[in-house]
Design a protein around this motif. Structure first.
Motif, mmCIF file in Angstrom:
data_model
loop_
_atom_site.group_PDB
_atom_site.id
_atom_site.type_symbol
_atom_site.label_atom_id
_atom_site.label_comp_id
_atom_site.label_asym_id
_atom_site.label_seq_id
_atom_site.Cartn_x
_atom_site.Cartn_y
_atom_site.Cartn_z
ATOM 1 N N PRO A 14 -15.278 30.037 24.112
ATOM 2 C CA PRO A 14 -16.069 31.131 24.686
ATOM 3 C C PRO A 14 -16.825 31.895 23.589
ATOM 4 O O PRO A 14 -16.374 31.952 22.444
ATOM 5 N N LEU A 15 -17.957 32.463 23.953
ATOM 6 C CA LEU A 15 -18.685 33.318 23.015
ATOM 7 C C LEU A 15 -17.826 34.526 22.655
ATOM 8 O O LEU A 15 -17.074 35.036 23.492
ATOM 9 N N GLY A 16 -17.953 34.971 21.421
ATOM 10 C CA GLY A 16 -17.160 36.096 20.949
ATOM 11 C C GLY A 16 -15.778 35.624 20.538
ATOM 12 O O GLY A 16 -15.555 34.437 20.283
ATOM 13 N N TRP A 17 -14.840 36.557 20.463
ATOM 14 C CA TRP A 17 -13.469 36.254 20.056
ATOM 15 C C TRP A 17 -12.614 36.054 21.284
ATOM 16 O O TRP A 17 -12.748 36.786 22.277
ATOM 17 N N SER A 18 -11.710 35.090 21.237
ATOM 18 C CA SER A 18 -10.770 34.899 22.333
ATOM 19 C C SER A 18 -9.455 34.362 21.788
ATOM 20 O O SER A 18 -9.403 33.769 20.718
ATOM 21 N N ARG A 19 -8.420 34.604 22.548
ATOM 22 C CA ARG A 19 -7.095 34.055 22.220
ATOM 23 C C ARG A 19 -6.963 32.760 23.010
ATOM 24 O O ARG A 19 -7.171 32.749 24.228
ATOM 25 N N GLN A 20 -6.627 31.687 22.312
ATOM 26 C CA GLN A 20 -6.529 30.373 22.944
ATOM 27 C C GLN A 20 -5.216 29.716 22.561
ATOM 28 O O GLN A 20 -4.671 29.979 21.478
ATOM 29 N N LEU A 21 -4.710 28.849 23.422
ATOM 30 C CA LEU A 21 -3.546 28.036 23.077
ATOM 31 C C LEU A 21 -4.030 26.692 22.567
ATOM 32 O O LEU A 21 -4.829 26.021 23.214
ATOM 33 N N ALA A 26 -0.594 29.953 19.572
ATOM 34 C CA ALA A 26 -1.656 30.942 19.793
ATOM 35 C C ALA A 26 -2.641 30.930 18.626
ATOM 36 O O ALA A 26 -2.243 30.938 17.462
ATOM 37 N N TRP A 27 -3.919 30.887 18.965
ATOM 38 C CA TRP A 27 -5.002 30.941 17.986
ATOM 39 C C TRP A 27 -5.975 32.026 18.389
ATOM 40 O O TRP A 27 -6.179 32.279 19.579
ATOM 41 N N GLY A 28 -6.603 32.647 17.407
ATOM 42 C CA GLY A 28 -7.753 33.499 17.615
ATOM 43 C C GLY A 28 -8.981 32.695 17.224
ATOM 44 O O GLY A 28 -9.068 32.211 16.093
ATOM 45 N N ILE A 29 -9.888 32.493 18.170
ATOM 46 C CA ILE A 29 -11.056 31.647 17.923
ATOM 47 C C ILE A 29 -12.310 32.408 18.324
ATOM 48 O O ILE A 29 -12.336 33.089 19.354
ATOM 49 N N VAL A 79 -8.717 20.739 16.837
ATOM 50 C CA VAL A 79 -8.573 22.036 17.484
ATOM 51 C C VAL A 79 -9.461 22.111 18.726
ATOM 52 O O VAL A 79 -9.019 22.513 19.799
ATOM 53 N N LEU A 80 -10.721 21.697 18.600
ATOM 54 C CA LEU A 80 -11.634 21.760 19.750
ATOM 55 C C LEU A 80 -11.142 20.907 20.909
ATOM 56 O O LEU A 80 -11.235 21.311 22.075
ATOM 57 N N ARG A 81 -10.608 19.739 20.617
ATOM 58 C CA ARG A 81 -10.107 18.850 21.678
ATOM 59 C C ARG A 81 -8.898 19.447 22.378
ATOM 60 O O ARG A 81 -8.638 19.131 23.549
ATOM 61 N N ALA A 82 -8.126 20.287 21.704
ATOM 62 C CA ALA A 82 -6.920 20.861 22.285
ATOM 63 C C ALA A 82 -7.216 22.066 23.176
ATOM 64 O O ALA A 82 -6.333 22.518 23.908
ATOM 65 N N LEU A 83 -8.437 22.595 23.127
ATOM 66 C CA LEU A 83 -8.790 23.740 23.965
ATOM 67 C C LEU A 83 -8.986 23.296 25.408
ATOM 68 O O LEU A 83 -9.428 22.182 25.676
ATOM 69 N N PRO A 84 -8.678 24.192 26.356
ATOM 70 C CA PRO A 84 -8.896 23.840 27.768
ATOM 71 C C PRO A 84 -10.389 23.731 28.075
ATOM 72 O O PRO A 84 -11.205 24.423 27.476
#
Length: 87
Positions: A14-21, A26-29, A79-84
């Motif tokens: 997502p644009l901006g900052w988000s918390r992702q698994l 937990a990652w901040g991306i 990392v990108l592949r692991a994002l929903p």
């Protein structure tokens, strides 16, 4: 990797900052788009861990290019592949 695949992976951030698994961690991306979406910067860090990733993505007439920052491209792609997927 086909341009569509890379564009789809970038769209998961997502644009901006988000918390992702990412693989249960937990990652901040963050993603910042520039030049009308022709350039994106993606940065991420594992929250409470040692994982890091950073890359620039350029959409050119020749195709979409991934330029990781001081790390192998596969590390960024992992990392990108692991994002929903969005939606």
């Amino acid at each position: 990797m086909a341009d569509d695949d890379l564009d789809g992976l970038v769209a998961r951030v997502p644009l901006g900052w988000s918390r992702q698994l990412v693989d249960g961690r937990a990652w901040g991306i963050s993603r910042t788009d520039r030049a009308g979406g022709r350039s994106s910067t993606i940065d991420g860090e594992e929250l409470g861990g040692a994982g890091r990733m950073s890359a620039n993505v350029w959409r050119t007439a020749a195709g979409t290019l991934l330029r990781p920052c001081e790390m192998p491209a596969e590390q960024v792609l992992e990392v990108l592949r692991a994002l929903p997927e969005p939606g």
